[in-house]
Design an enzyme around this catalytic site. Structure first.
Site, PDB file in Angstrom:
ATOM      1  N   PRO A 161     -19.290 -27.983  45.644  1.00 53.63           N
ATOM      2  CA  PRO A 161     -20.275 -28.462  46.601  1.00 53.63           C
ATOM      3  C   PRO A 161     -19.845 -28.305  48.067  1.00 53.63           C
ATOM      4  O   PRO A 161     -20.671 -27.973  48.919  1.00 53.63           O
ATOM      5  CB  PRO A 161     -20.408 -29.940  46.230  1.00 53.63           C
ATOM      6  CG  PRO A 161     -20.051 -29.991  44.775  1.00 53.63           C
ATOM      7  CD  PRO A 161     -18.986 -28.955  44.573  1.00 53.63           C
ATOM      8  N   GLU A 213     -28.102  13.154  45.026  1.00 56.40           N
ATOM      9  CA  GLU A 213     -28.678  14.462  45.363  1.00 56.40           C
ATOM     10  C   GLU A 213     -27.828  15.592  44.778  1.00 56.40           C
ATOM     11  O   GLU A 213     -28.345  16.550  44.197  1.00 56.40           O
ATOM     12  CB  GLU A 213     -28.751  14.653  46.889  1.00 56.40           C
ATOM     13  CG  GLU A 213     -29.553  13.596  47.626  1.00 56.40           C
ATOM     14  CD  GLU A 213     -28.751  12.353  48.006  1.00 56.40           C
ATOM     15  OE1 GLU A 213     -27.837  11.982  47.243  1.00 56.40           O
ATOM     16  OE2 GLU A 213     -29.035  11.752  49.051  1.00 56.40           O
ATOM     17  N   ARG A 216     -17.463 -12.612  31.464  1.00 56.23           N
ATOM     18  CA  ARG A 216     -17.275 -12.404  30.028  1.00 56.23           C
ATOM     19  C   ARG A 216     -18.607 -12.070  29.344  1.00 56.23           C
ATOM     20  O   ARG A 216     -19.670 -12.376  29.860  1.00 56.23           O
ATOM     21  CB  ARG A 216     -16.616 -13.640  29.421  1.00 56.23           C
ATOM     22  CG  ARG A 216     -15.216 -13.870  29.992  1.00 56.23           C
ATOM     23  CD  ARG A 216     -14.544 -15.105  29.423  1.00 56.23           C
ATOM     24  NE  ARG A 216     -15.202 -16.339  29.773  1.00 56.23           N
ATOM     25  CZ  ARG A 216     -14.947 -17.054  30.872  1.00 56.23           C
ATOM     26  NH1 ARG A 216     -14.048 -16.633  31.754  1.00 56.23           N
ATOM     27  NH2 ARG A 216     -15.591 -18.177  31.103  1.00 56.23           N
TER      28      ARG A 216
END
Ligand SMILES: NC(=O)c1ccc[n+]([C@@H]2O[C@H](COP(=O)([O-])OP(=O)(O)OC[C@H]3O[C@@H](n4cnc5c(N)ncnc54)[C@H](OP(=O)(O)O)[C@@H]3O)[C@@H](O)[C@H]2O)c1
Length: 352
Positions: free
Chosen positions: A281, A56, A212
């Site tokens: 995992p 704003e 990267r």
């Protein structure tokens, strides 16, 4: 709602402007369009990240003459803020500039920053909320989710073979996917505030955890992107002194714990709003099992590995009725691979 079609077009433009700002960081992407009483665009602005002008104020500063703000309508993607932070409250800036009407899409859920709408109403401005809300909610979902839940937005990412394995039997996993999928990972890493792995991944893969800008080579090559997410390792085993992650441009944070909620609390307190969990995992499953993942990002490669090393371990699903259904929101072909974004079902409700 009484927004005009001109205001609807201005809101679409404000969202476009918002998306020019950085996705990472403590502040949201916000855009603002100022309309004259006749409905002409008289200025545009957007937020460029913490410490810079809010959208704003940026728009007000672009007016050819400050007097043009008198009687104008401000169309903003997020409720103008109401607090004195590194910059002053936008609600006050709009009131003082003489703006007559404010139309915003989504209410600011910030504990300290919300309430700008009320303040402007109390000052006699006409204030409308909700125009374009669905599109804005979608565009800044990570930030809104984080602020509503008081913890960073969590993306759990893994790459797996078509048979759902994240590594070969000996633990090697570099590389399952091709360069296009890995380049996509790097782009998405750069949008996050932090990148998280468990100690198992550090010990097995010795990742650099950087973002990267070109297809990484086998030695992790490629130029660094301008924004680097902070590297975070979770687990009680020490990170080896020679680990590549020590060479990361941001300081390494190590949490010697398995308490993921506590880790997220601490990161949130340090202004981290989005976290990219890159495995392995065990840690990926722990985030999902604990209900602390907002979306999964899965790269599926047309290869088969077989063996015991599934992409996920234990999720606490004992029977099919307990399966964890997700909703796919994005499906992209990346070279020979497929990238899938899927959302967990839980809605972002405010924390008690
Ligand atoms: N394909 C892929 O996308 C991908 C990505 C990353 C890794 N990998 C592969 O995954 C394998 C490593 O798997 P991993 O499961 O051992 O890696 P991991 O999830 O990175 O690390 C597991 C370790 O994290 C620590 N930990 C932290 N928070 C935990 C929690 N809430 N619950 C349980 N443990 C927690 C424990 O270590 P402490 O004993 O130290 O506490 C645990 O043994 C490697 O073969 C690697 O190549 C594949």
């Amino acid at each position: 709602m009484n927004a005009t079609t001109t205001e609807a077009a201005a809101m679409a433009r404000a969202l476009e402007l918002a998306l020019r700002g950085p996705r990472h960081g403590v502040n949201p992407q916000v855009g603002c369009v100022l309309l004259s009483p006749a409905g002409e665009v008289i200025a545009e602005g957007w937020h460029r990240g913490a410490g810079t002008a809010h959208a704003e104020v940026d728009a007000l500063s672009k007016l050819a003459d400050p007097a043009l703000a008198r009687g104008a309508t401000a169309v903003v993607t997020l409720e103008p803020c109401n607090h004195q932070g590194r910059t002053g409250p936008c609600s006050v800036a709009l009131i003082e500039a003489g703006v007559a009407r404010v139309v915003y899409a989504v209410a600011d859920p910030g504990e300290r920053s919300h309430g700008g709408g009320e303040r402007m109403r109390a000052a006699g401005l006409e204030v409308e909320q909700g125009l374009g809300a669905e599109a804005v909610e979608e565009a800044i979902r990570p930030w809104l989710t984080a602020v509503r839940l008081h913890r960073p937005f969590v993306t759990v990412k893994w790459a797996s073979s078509l048979d759902g394995r994240a590594a070969a039997a000996d633990g090697t996993s570099q590389w399952i996917t091709g360069w296009a999928a890995r380049a996509d990972v790097h782009r998405r890493r750069a949008d996050a505030d932090a990148i998280v792995v468990g100690t198992g991944t550090v010990l097995a893969d010795d990742p650099a955890l950087t973002a990267r800008d070109d297809a990484p080579t086998a030695d992790g090559g490629g130029g660094l992107l301008p924004h680097q997410p902070a590297p975070v390792v979770i687990g009680t085993r020490p990170v080896p002194a020679g680990a590549r992650v020590h060479g990361h441009p941001q300081p390494l944070r190590v949490f010697a714990t398995h308490d993921l909620a506590a880790v997220l609390d601490e990161l949130y307190a340090d202004e981290v709003r989005s976290v990219f969990v890159e495995g392995g995992p065990t840690v990926a499953s722990a985030f999902l099992a604990a209900g602390l993942a907002d979306e999964v990002l899965v790269y599926l490669a047309p290869t088969l590995l077989g063996g015991p090393r599934s992409a996920l371990t234990e999720l606490g699903v004992g029977t099919i009725d307990e399966q964890r259904r997700l909703r796919i929101t994005d499906l992209t072909r990346l070279g020979d691979d497929i990238g899938i974004v899927a959302r967990t079902g839980r809605r972002a409700v405010p924390k008690e």
